[in-house]
Design a protein around this motif. Structure first.
Motif, PDB file in Angstrom:
ATOM      1  N   THR A   4       0.847  -1.179   0.000  1.00 35.41           N
ATOM      2  CA  THR A   4       0.000   0.000   0.000  1.00 35.41           C
ATOM      3  C   THR A   4       0.885   1.231   0.000  1.00 35.41           C
ATOM      4  O   THR A   4       1.706   1.410   0.893  1.00 35.41           O
ATOM      5  CB  THR A   4      -0.916   0.029   1.240  1.00 35.41           C
ATOM      6  N   ALA A   5       0.712   2.059  -1.004  1.00 37.75           N
ATOM      7  CA  ALA A   5       1.490   3.289  -1.100  1.00 37.75           C
ATOM      8  C   ALA A   5       0.690   4.444  -0.538  1.00 37.75           C
ATOM      9  O   ALA A   5      -0.536   4.454  -0.582  1.00 37.75           O
ATOM     10  CB  ALA A   5       1.852   3.561  -2.547  1.00 37.75           C
ATOM     11  N   SER A   6       1.385   5.411  -0.036  1.00 35.40           N
ATOM     12  CA  SER A   6       0.749   6.614   0.482  1.00 35.40           C
ATOM     13  C   SER A   6       1.488   7.810  -0.100  1.00 35.40           C
ATOM     14  O   SER A   6       2.705   7.787  -0.250  1.00 35.40           O
ATOM     15  CB  SER A   6       0.835   6.634   2.001  1.00 35.40           C
ATOM     16  N   THR A   7       0.731   8.834  -0.422  1.00 35.81           N
ATOM     17  CA  THR A   7       1.335  10.041  -0.971  1.00 35.81           C
ATOM     18  C   THR A   7       0.544  11.251  -0.522  1.00 35.81           C
ATOM     19  O   THR A   7      -0.584  11.126  -0.034  1.00 35.81           O
ATOM     20  CB  THR A   7       1.389   9.978  -2.517  1.00 35.81           C
ATOM     21  N   THR A   8       1.105  12.405  -0.688  1.00 32.55           N
ATOM     22  CA  THR A   8       0.429  13.643  -0.359  1.00 32.55           C
ATOM     23  C   THR A   8       0.186  14.414  -1.642  1.00 32.55           C
ATOM     24  O   THR A   8       1.087  14.585  -2.452  1.00 32.55           O
ATOM     25  CB  THR A   8       1.285  14.501   0.600  1.00 32.55           C
ATOM     26  N   VAL A   9      -1.050  14.860  -1.808  1.00 31.79           N
ATOM     27  CA  VAL A   9      -1.453  15.592  -3.004  1.00 31.79           C
ATOM     28  C   VAL A   9      -2.223  16.827  -2.553  1.00 31.79           C
ATOM     29  O   VAL A   9      -2.983  16.763  -1.578  1.00 31.79           O
ATOM     30  CB  VAL A   9      -2.363  14.709  -3.898  1.00 31.79           C
ATOM     31  N   ASP A  10      -2.045  17.936  -3.252  1.00 27.81           N
ATOM     32  CA  ASP A  10      -2.819  19.123  -2.960  1.00 27.81           C
ATOM     33  C   ASP A  10      -4.303  18.784  -3.095  1.00 27.81           C
ATOM     34  O   ASP A  10      -4.742  18.261  -4.125  1.00 27.81           O
ATOM     35  CB  ASP A  10      -2.436  20.248  -3.920  1.00 27.81           C
ATOM     36  N   PHE A  11      -5.070  19.067  -2.058  1.00 24.99           N
ATOM     37  CA  PHE A  11      -6.467  18.645  -2.017  1.00 24.99           C
ATOM     38  C   PHE A  11      -7.305  19.288  -3.115  1.00 24.99           C
ATOM     39  O   PHE A  11      -8.132  18.632  -3.743  1.00 24.99           O
ATOM     40  CB  PHE A  11      -7.054  18.945  -0.632  1.00 24.99           C
ATOM     41  N   ASP A  41      -9.171  16.497   8.248  1.00 24.64           N
ATOM     42  CA  ASP A  41      -9.924  17.728   8.478  1.00 24.64           C
ATOM     43  C   ASP A  41     -11.405  17.531   8.150  1.00 24.64           C
ATOM     44  O   ASP A  41     -11.738  17.088   7.054  1.00 24.64           O
ATOM     45  CB  ASP A  41      -9.338  18.843   7.612  1.00 24.64           C
ATOM     46  N   PRO A  42     -12.315  17.870   9.077  1.00 25.02           N
ATOM     47  CA  PRO A  42     -13.746  17.691   8.824  1.00 25.02           C
ATOM     48  C   PRO A  42     -14.260  18.479   7.614  1.00 25.02           C
ATOM     49  O   PRO A  42     -15.119  17.996   6.873  1.00 25.02           O
ATOM     50  CB  PRO A  42     -14.417  18.185  10.108  1.00 25.02           C
ATOM     51  N   ASP A  43     -13.737  19.680   7.394  1.00 26.61           N
ATOM     52  CA  ASP A  43     -14.158  20.463   6.231  1.00 26.61           C
ATOM     53  C   ASP A  43     -13.734  19.790   4.930  1.00 26.61           C
ATOM     54  O   ASP A  43     -14.482  19.784   3.953  1.00 26.61           O
ATOM     55  CB  ASP A  43     -13.595  21.887   6.292  1.00 26.61           C
ATOM     56  N   ARG A  47     -16.060  18.349   1.865  1.00 32.82           N
ATOM     57  CA  ARG A  47     -15.830  18.660   0.443  1.00 32.82           C
ATOM     58  C   ARG A  47     -15.647  17.389  -0.374  1.00 32.82           C
ATOM     59  O   ARG A  47     -16.134  17.297  -1.500  1.00 32.82           O
ATOM     60  CB  ARG A  47     -14.603  19.562   0.297  1.00 32.82           C
ATOM     61  N   LEU A  48     -14.968  16.418   0.191  1.00 32.64           N
ATOM     62  CA  LEU A  48     -14.747  15.141  -0.490  1.00 32.64           C
ATOM     63  C   LEU A  48     -16.075  14.418  -0.713  1.00 32.64           C
ATOM     64  O   LEU A  48     -16.345  13.919  -1.812  1.00 32.64           O
ATOM     65  CB  LEU A  48     -13.802  14.283   0.362  1.00 32.64           C
ATOM     66  N   ALA A  49     -16.916  14.382   0.308  1.00 31.58           N
ATOM     67  CA  ALA A  49     -18.210  13.715   0.200  1.00 31.58           C
ATOM     68  C   ALA A  49     -19.112  14.427  -0.803  1.00 31.58           C
ATOM     69  O   ALA A  49     -19.827  13.782  -1.580  1.00 31.58           O
ATOM     70  CB  ALA A  49     -18.882  13.644   1.572  1.00 31.58           C
ATOM     71  N   LEU A  50     -19.083  15.750  -0.806  1.00 31.53           N
ATOM     72  CA  LEU A  50     -19.884  16.506  -1.768  1.00 31.53           C
ATOM     73  C   LEU A  50     -19.393  16.280  -3.197  1.00 31.53           C
ATOM     74  O   LEU A  50     -20.206  16.148  -4.122  1.00 31.53           O
ATOM     75  CB  LEU A  50     -19.862  17.995  -1.420  1.00 31.53           C
ATOM     76  N   ALA A  75     -22.816  12.571   2.086  1.00 34.68           N
ATOM     77  CA  ALA A  75     -22.495  13.999   2.048  1.00 34.68           C
ATOM     78  C   ALA A  75     -23.304  14.769   3.092  1.00 34.68           C
ATOM     79  O   ALA A  75     -22.788  15.694   3.722  1.00 34.68           O
ATOM     80  CB  ALA A  75     -22.758  14.550   0.640  1.00 34.68           C
ATOM     81  N   GLU A  76     -24.552  14.386   3.259  1.00 33.18           N
ATOM     82  CA  GLU A  76     -25.387  15.061   4.272  1.00 33.18           C
ATOM     83  C   GLU A  76     -24.835  14.843   5.682  1.00 33.18           C
ATOM     84  O   GLU A  76     -24.882  15.739   6.514  1.00 33.18           O
ATOM     85  CB  GLU A  76     -26.833  14.560   4.180  1.00 33.18           C
ATOM     86  N   LYS A  77     -24.286  13.656   5.941  1.00 32.51           N
ATOM     87  CA  LYS A  77     -23.693  13.384   7.264  1.00 32.51           C
ATOM     88  C   LYS A  77     -22.417  14.190   7.471  1.00 32.51           C
ATOM     89  O   LYS A  77     -22.151  14.666   8.569  1.00 32.51           O
ATOM     90  CB  LYS A  77     -23.401  11.897   7.401  1.00 32.51           C
ATOM     91  N   GLU A  78     -21.627  14.321   6.400  1.00 35.78           N
ATOM     92  CA  GLU A  78     -20.349  15.046   6.503  1.00 35.78           C
ATOM     93  C   GLU A  78     -20.541  16.556   6.461  1.00 35.78           C
ATOM     94  O   GLU A  78     -19.752  17.296   7.054  1.00 35.78           O
ATOM     95  CB  GLU A  78     -19.401  14.619   5.375  1.00 35.78           C
ATOM     96  N   ALA A  79     -21.565  17.008   5.725  1.00 40.27           N
ATOM     97  CA  ALA A  79     -21.793  18.440   5.548  1.00 40.27           C
ATOM     98  C   ALA A  79     -23.267  18.757   5.690  1.00 40.27           C
ATOM     99  O   ALA A  79     -23.943  19.047   4.706  1.00 40.27           O
ATOM    100  CB  ALA A  79     -21.279  18.877   4.186  1.00 40.27           C
ATOM    101  N   PRO A  80     -23.796  18.676   6.901  1.00 42.00           N
ATOM    102  CA  PRO A  80     -25.236  18.908   7.093  1.00 42.00           C
ATOM    103  C   PRO A  80     -25.668  20.269   6.547  1.00 42.00           C
ATOM    104  O   PRO A  80     -25.019  21.270   6.778  1.00 42.00           O
ATOM    105  CB  PRO A  80     -25.419  18.857   8.611  1.00 42.00           C
TER     106      PRO A  80
END
Length: 83
Positions: A4-11, A41-43, A47-50, A75-80
């Motif tokens: 399993t690889a992991s990387t960081t990408v600008d969101f 981050d919850p925000d 955004r990811l769920a939306l 998305a509703e649960k993550e961003a009511p």
């Protein structure tokens, strides 16, 4: 053997790439990219769920899939109230 690889990408770039894939009709690829993204981050999770709900909606509209309901619920649960 499993690796399993992991990387960081600008969101913002990741969301833009998923959006571009969706506009190109690559809905499964876009959702795969979004589904394998981990956010602390919850925000960002909202955004990811939306974004995933939007991709699912495009897939349902153009390909006749049935993905939006589950994605919209998440998305509703993550961003009511985000609509």
């Amino acid at each position: 053997m499993t690796h399993t690889a992991s990387t960081t990408v600008d969101f913002d770039q990741l969301l833009a790439a998923a959006h571009d894939l969706a506009l190109a009709g690559r809905w499964e690829r876009a959702l795969g990219l979004l589904d394998t993204t981990d956010c602390a981050d919850p925000d960002d999770r909202a955004r990811l769920a939306l974004a995933a709900a939007e991709v699912a909606l495009l897939s349902d509209w153009f390909a006749g899939t049935d993905l939006t309901a589950a994605r919209a619920d998440r998305a509703e649960k993550e961003a009511p109230g985000a609509g």
